[in-house]
Write a protein that holds these residues in place. Structure first.
Motif, PDB file in Angstrom:
ATOM      1  N   ARG A   1       0.542  -1.216  -0.149  1.00 51.31           N
ATOM      2  CA  ARG A   1      -0.295   0.222   0.082  1.00 51.31           C
ATOM      3  C   ARG A   1       0.915   1.291   0.069  1.00 51.31           C
ATOM      4  O   ARG A   1       1.921   0.932   0.337  1.00 51.31           O
ATOM      5  N   ILE A   2       0.967   2.271  -0.044  1.00 53.28           N
ATOM      6  CA  ILE A   2       0.980   3.754  -0.432  1.00 53.28           C
ATOM      7  C   ILE A   2       1.162   3.708   1.360  1.00 53.28           C
ATOM      8  O   ILE A   2      -0.038   3.783   1.937  1.00 53.28           O
ATOM      9  N   GLN A   3       2.156   4.801   1.997  1.00 50.34           N
ATOM     10  CA  GLN A   3       2.241   4.851   3.353  1.00 50.34           C
ATOM     11  C   GLN A   3       2.104   6.245   3.062  1.00 50.34           C
ATOM     12  O   GLN A   3       3.017   6.909   2.857  1.00 50.34           O
ATOM     13  N   LEU A   4       1.365   6.250   3.621  1.00 46.53           N
ATOM     14  CA  LEU A   4       1.057   7.650   4.148  1.00 46.53           C
ATOM     15  C   LEU A   4       1.579   8.692   6.088  1.00 46.53           C
ATOM     16  O   LEU A   4       1.257   7.638   6.722  1.00 46.53           O
ATOM     17  N   LEU A   5       2.937   9.788   5.631  1.00 50.09           N
ATOM     18  CA  LEU A   5       3.330   9.651   6.984  1.00 50.09           C
ATOM     19  C   LEU A   5       2.967  11.385   7.611  1.00 50.09           C
ATOM     20  O   LEU A   5       3.077  12.064   6.810  1.00 50.09           O
ATOM     21  N   GLY A   6       2.232  11.533   8.698  1.00 53.75           N
ATOM     22  CA  GLY A   6       1.102  12.776   9.105  1.00 53.75           C
ATOM     23  C   GLY A   6       2.114  13.129   9.850  1.00 53.75           C
ATOM     24  O   GLY A   6       3.676  12.669  10.773  1.00 53.75           O
ATOM     25  N   LYS A   7       1.402  14.355  10.434  1.00 51.02           N
ATOM     26  CA  LYS A   7       2.338  15.082  12.078  1.00 51.02           C
ATOM     27  C   LYS A   7       2.486  14.606  13.203  1.00 51.02           C
ATOM     28  O   LYS A   7       3.431  14.045  13.506  1.00 51.02           O
ATOM     29  N   THR A   8       0.972  12.643  13.246  1.00 56.96           N
ATOM     30  CA  THR A   8       1.528  12.073  14.599  1.00 56.96           C
ATOM     31  C   THR A   8       2.610  11.286  14.287  1.00 56.96           C
ATOM     32  O   THR A   8       3.185  11.227  15.239  1.00 56.96           O
ATOM     33  N   GLU A   9       3.008  10.470  12.858  1.00 55.61           N
ATOM     34  CA  GLU A   9       4.105   9.916  12.732  1.00 55.61           C
ATOM     35  C   GLU A   9       4.969  10.027  12.549  1.00 55.61           C
ATOM     36  O   GLU A   9       6.000  10.291  13.482  1.00 55.61           O
ATOM     37  N   MET A  10       4.998  11.716  12.853  1.00 59.49           N
ATOM     38  CA  MET A  10       6.533  12.031  12.642  1.00 59.49           C
ATOM     39  C   MET A  10       6.946  13.157  13.467  1.00 59.49           C
ATOM     40  O   MET A  10       7.713  13.376  13.706  1.00 59.49           O
ATOM     41  N   SER A  11       6.165  13.478  14.373  1.00 56.82           N
ATOM     42  CA  SER A  11       6.362  13.877  15.719  1.00 56.82           C
ATOM     43  C   SER A  11       6.275  12.257  16.329  1.00 56.82           C
ATOM     44  O   SER A  11       7.561  12.344  18.000  1.00 56.82           O
ATOM     45  N   PHE A  12       6.344  11.441  16.417  1.00 60.02           N
ATOM     46  CA  PHE A  12       6.910  10.179  17.201  1.00 60.02           C
ATOM     47  C   PHE A  12       7.596  10.055  16.704  1.00 60.02           C
ATOM     48  O   PHE A  12       8.873   9.068  17.308  1.00 60.02           O
ATOM     49  N   TYR A  13       7.984  10.174  15.284  1.00 58.50           N
ATOM     50  CA  TYR A  13       8.980   9.435  14.714  1.00 58.50           C
ATOM     51  C   TYR A  13      10.371  10.260  15.530  1.00 58.50           C
ATOM     52  O   TYR A  13      12.223  10.192  15.682  1.00 58.50           O
ATOM     53  N   ASP A  14      10.807  11.479  15.819  1.00 55.16           N
ATOM     54  CA  ASP A  14      11.329  12.236  15.994  1.00 55.16           C
ATOM     55  C   ASP A  14      11.287  12.128  17.837  1.00 55.16           C
ATOM     56  O   ASP A  14      12.855  12.757  18.060  1.00 55.16           O
ATOM     57  N   GLU A  15      10.547  11.119  18.550  1.00 56.70           N
ATOM     58  CA  GLU A  15      11.150  11.042  20.015  1.00 56.70           C
ATOM     59  C   GLU A  15      12.199   9.961  20.002  1.00 56.70           C
ATOM     60  O   GLU A  15      12.603   9.447  21.176  1.00 56.70           O
ATOM     61  N   LEU A  16      12.754   9.234  18.541  1.00 56.45           N
ATOM     62  CA  LEU A  16      13.088   8.678  18.739  1.00 56.45           C
ATOM     63  C   LEU A  16      14.560   8.656  18.763  1.00 56.45           C
ATOM     64  O   LEU A  16      14.510   9.182  18.491  1.00 56.45           O
ATOM     65  N   ASP A  17      15.642   7.446  18.892  1.00 57.32           N
ATOM     66  CA  ASP A  17      16.804   7.532  18.649  1.00 57.32           C
ATOM     67  C   ASP A  17      17.193   7.450  17.213  1.00 57.32           C
ATOM     68  O   ASP A  17      16.180   6.903  16.748  1.00 57.32           O
ATOM     69  N   ARG A  18      18.284   7.497  17.366  1.00 60.40           N
ATOM     70  CA  ARG A  18      19.101   7.969  15.810  1.00 60.40           C
ATOM     71  C   ARG A  18      18.985   6.399  15.559  1.00 60.40           C
ATOM     72  O   ARG A  18      18.754   5.952  13.928  1.00 60.40           O
TER      73      ARG A  18
END
Length: 312
Positions: A52-69
């Motif tokens: 499927r096409i993967q759609l990343l929004g503000k919620t997904e990217m905000s969670f991503y920013d909290e992860l370690d490198r």
């Protein structure tokens, strides 16, 4: 079924490509379902819908920013597979370097759109359902008559195109002549259109090809129309018993949809355009709950019952 790739989405929605175009492989999109990989961003990829096409929004990217490198790189590599047709970021969000690098390795296009996530998901689904719908072609004519998409079929030379020309002159709109491309966009919904090569054209024997839009104006044509009624024209057969009351309801099956069908016998002197016009109006009345044939049948039964009572 038509093929849709991320390149088509870029043209339709004016998406911006964020990663290396030389590394991108524009793979076909096989489903209209859109995935928002929230649980995958948390690390659960067991049932990841990679096709499927993967759609990343503000919620997904905000969670991503909290992860370690290290975890960020792992999650992005999990999202980017050889089956993934595209990854789209909504709200004009920037793609992190870990996503671009993972996407370049397997050729996944990373796209960006300024539209909000929910609205973008709805627009993508509608577009893909239309483009990926099962399609077939039927020899016939499609006319918009009083808002009803009427598909006229019959053997070659029976007068389909001539009838369509008469209907256009009476103010109705041509959708397709000779070949009707039909897509089942939803359950029970058939949409017909003309192939690009013959769009807005009519073939009249003895006259040739005419351009309906040029002759009658833009109001005489439509690019597509939902099909509501099928009318089959056949040469009058003296030995055949035709329905004279309209109580018999025929249908034809196209994909999973049963389309109401009327058979009209053709012989000299019958005004087919008027008959088809009335058939479309009568079809509208039936959808509104007014069925003249059933009303007549009820009256006839009441008269017979009253006559039987008087005898006793």
């Amino acid at each position: 079924m038509a093929e849709v790739t991320a390149r088509d989405l870029m043209e339709e929605f004016d998406f911006k490509l964020l990663n290396d175009e030389d590394a991108v492989a524009f793979r076909p999109v096989s489903t209209s379902d859109i995935s928002r990989p929230g649980i995958e961003m948390a690390g659960y990829f067991t049932y990841y819908p990679a096709k499927r096409i993967q759609l990343l929004g503000k919620t997904e990217m905000s969670f991503y920013d909290e992860l370690d490198r290290e975890t960020q790189v792992e999650r992005m590599e999990g999202l980017c597979t050889y089956d993934t047709p595209a990854i789209i970021l909504s709200r004009g969000l920037e793609a992190p370097e870990s996503l671009k690098e993972a996407a370049d390795r397997v050729g996944v296009p990373v796209l960006s759109s300024p539209i909000t996530t929910t609205r973008l998901s709805s627009q993508l689904t509608t577009f893909l359902e239309s483009r990926l719908a099962p399609m077939t072609a039927i020899h016939g004519v499609l006319i918009d008559i009083y808002g009803i998409g009427v598909m006229i079929t019959g053997s070659s030379g029976v007068g389909k195109s001539e009838t369509a020309l008469d209907l256009v002159r009476r103010g109705h709109r041509l959708v397709a002549d000779d070949s009707v491309e039909i897509r089942q966009e939803h359950d029970g919904i058939l949409v017909g259109r003309a192939p690009d090569l013959i769009k807005h054209l009519l073939e009249i024997r003895g006259l040739g090809i005419i351009n309906v839009m040029t002759l009658f104006g833009a109001g005489a044509v439509r690019n597509y129309k939902r099909i509501g009624l099928a009318i089959d024209l056949e040469i009058w057969d003296q030995k055949k018993q035709y329905d004279r009351l309209g109580l018999d309801e025929e249908t034809i099956k196209i994909f999973d949809t049963h389309l109401p069908k009327i058979t009209i016998p053709v012989r000299p002197g019958r005004n087919l355009a008027v008959i088809i016009e009335v058939a479309a109006m009568n079809f509208r009345l039936k959808r509104m709950g007014i069925n003249a044939a059933e009303q007549f049948s009820e009256r006839l039964n009441n008269v017979i019952e009253d006559g039987d009572k008087e005898e006793f």
